[in-house]
Design a protein around this motif. Sequence first.
Motif, PDB file in Angstrom:
ATOM      1  N   CYS A  97       3.135   8.317  12.689  1.00  0.00           N
ATOM      2  CA  CYS A  97       4.207   8.269  11.755  1.00  0.00           C
ATOM      3  C   CYS A  97       4.408   6.654  11.680  1.00  0.00           C
ATOM      4  CB  CYS A  97       5.332   8.554  12.578  1.00  0.00           C
ATOM      5  SG  CYS A  97       5.458  10.289  12.731  1.00  0.00           S
ATOM      6  N   CYS A 137       6.738   2.917   9.578  1.00  0.00           N
ATOM      7  CA  CYS A 137       7.598   2.901   8.993  1.00  0.00           C
ATOM      8  C   CYS A 137       7.879   1.422   8.533  1.00  0.00           C
ATOM      9  CB  CYS A 137       9.059   2.733  10.357  1.00  0.00           C
ATOM     10  SG  CYS A 137       8.905   5.117  11.051  1.00  0.00           S
ATOM     11  N   GLU A 190      13.411   2.059   7.734  1.00  0.00           N
ATOM     12  CA  GLU A 190      13.186   3.061   8.155  1.00  0.00           C
ATOM     13  C   GLU A 190      12.632   3.301   9.394  1.00  0.00           C
ATOM     14  OE1 GLU A 190      10.024   4.969   4.163  1.00  0.00           O
ATOM     15  OE2 GLU A 190       9.116   3.478   6.226  1.00  0.00           O
ATOM     16  N   ALA A 193       8.386   8.028   9.640  1.00  0.00           N
ATOM     17  CA  ALA A 193       8.310   8.358   7.797  1.00  0.00           C
ATOM     18  C   ALA A 193       7.048   9.538   8.479  1.00  0.00           C
ATOM     19  CB  ALA A 193       8.145   6.895   7.693  1.00  0.00           C
ATOM     20  N   THR A 210       6.610  -2.191  16.500  1.00  0.00           N
ATOM     21  CA  THR A 210       6.863  -3.031  15.610  1.00  0.00           C
ATOM     22  C   THR A 210       6.536  -4.255  14.942  1.00  0.00           C
ATOM     23  OG1 THR A 210       8.585  -2.036  15.740  1.00  0.00           O
ATOM     24  CG2 THR A 210       8.754  -2.963  13.504  1.00  0.00           C
ATOM     25  N   THR A 251      11.593  11.484   7.229  1.00  0.00           N
ATOM     26  CA  THR A 251      11.947  10.637   7.219  1.00  0.00           C
ATOM     27  C   THR A 251      12.833  10.105   8.009  1.00  0.00           C
ATOM     28  OG1 THR A 251      10.374   9.830   5.668  1.00  0.00           O
ATOM     29  CG2 THR A 251      11.006   7.994   5.875  1.00  0.00           C
ATOM     30  N   VAL A 305      15.907   6.572   8.001  1.00  0.00           N
ATOM     31  CA  VAL A 305      16.122   5.848   8.078  1.00  0.00           C
ATOM     32  C   VAL A 305      17.961   5.595   7.749  1.00  0.00           C
ATOM     33  CG1 VAL A 305      14.833   5.842   5.709  1.00  0.00           C
ATOM     34  CG2 VAL A 305      17.295   6.088   5.282  1.00  0.00           C
TER      35      VAL A 305
END
Length: 254
Positions: free
Chosen positions: A73, A75, A79, A83, A114, A224, A226
């Motif tokens: 996934c 993102c 998101e 995603a 992230t 997804t 968000v």
Amino acid sequence: MSLIKSQIEISKIRDAGKAVHNIIHSTGAMIRPGITTGELEDYAAVLFGKFGATSPCLGYSPGGHPPFPAWTCICVNNEIVHAIPGRRLIKEGDIVTVDVALELNGYVADSAWTFPVGKVSPLAERLLKVTRDALYRGISQAKAGQKVADIGYAIQRHAETNGFSVVRELVGHGVGRTMHEEPQVANFGQRGKGPALKSGMTFTIEPMINAGRKEIECLDDGWTIVTEDGSLSAHFEHTVAIVPGGAMILTNGD
Ligand code: MF3
Ligand code: CO
């Protein structure tokens, strides 16, 4: 009831976790303006092959969902999770989450990170730091004798003290023999609530923190998730095992 794993099982989840760590950070190193999330997925999929590992996400179809069509996934910005990698182009200033669950020799580990793309806004930078710190505050609560919600309490407190919000609908989870086991590990809660943490439990801790409001929305692709208000969201996740003395992180690469 949470499954209790033996030391041998924990070491197998840790082997899966080492591969997860390698895939997330090798893929993270490929992130740059002009690359698509689909290209990152392709790169990650090759690495799964090199480890002889499979993706429990690929084809995953819990009640009512269309089968998830990818190995990872990935993102971007607003998101939050799940995603589907594809044609989305990454640009300078984005934040990109690489979320990898992986099965190796019958055991599963799950982690997410992230990454900032080049120079990001001060808000994005602060969101990444607060969410990562919230993960480690949660992990420091994960020890025998504590309760599951002590983890969520610590995460929520850190996020909200910093003016951010905690996603409610998506939670950490037991992991190891399969991708999703008991218990649920929410990123919010009250001290002293929930099941007792016991040696041999293995689960994810995975704060999903929004810069704006906590509400979420699911896109028409059925997967997804968000932020409803379009604000940025960050996600840091480790798989941990409760061992004598505290939590052992199984997805940090050592
Ligand atoms: N790490 C994600 C989770 O635990 C992986 C989900 S696979 C997907 O929810 F197929 F649901 F995307
Ligand atoms: Co997960």
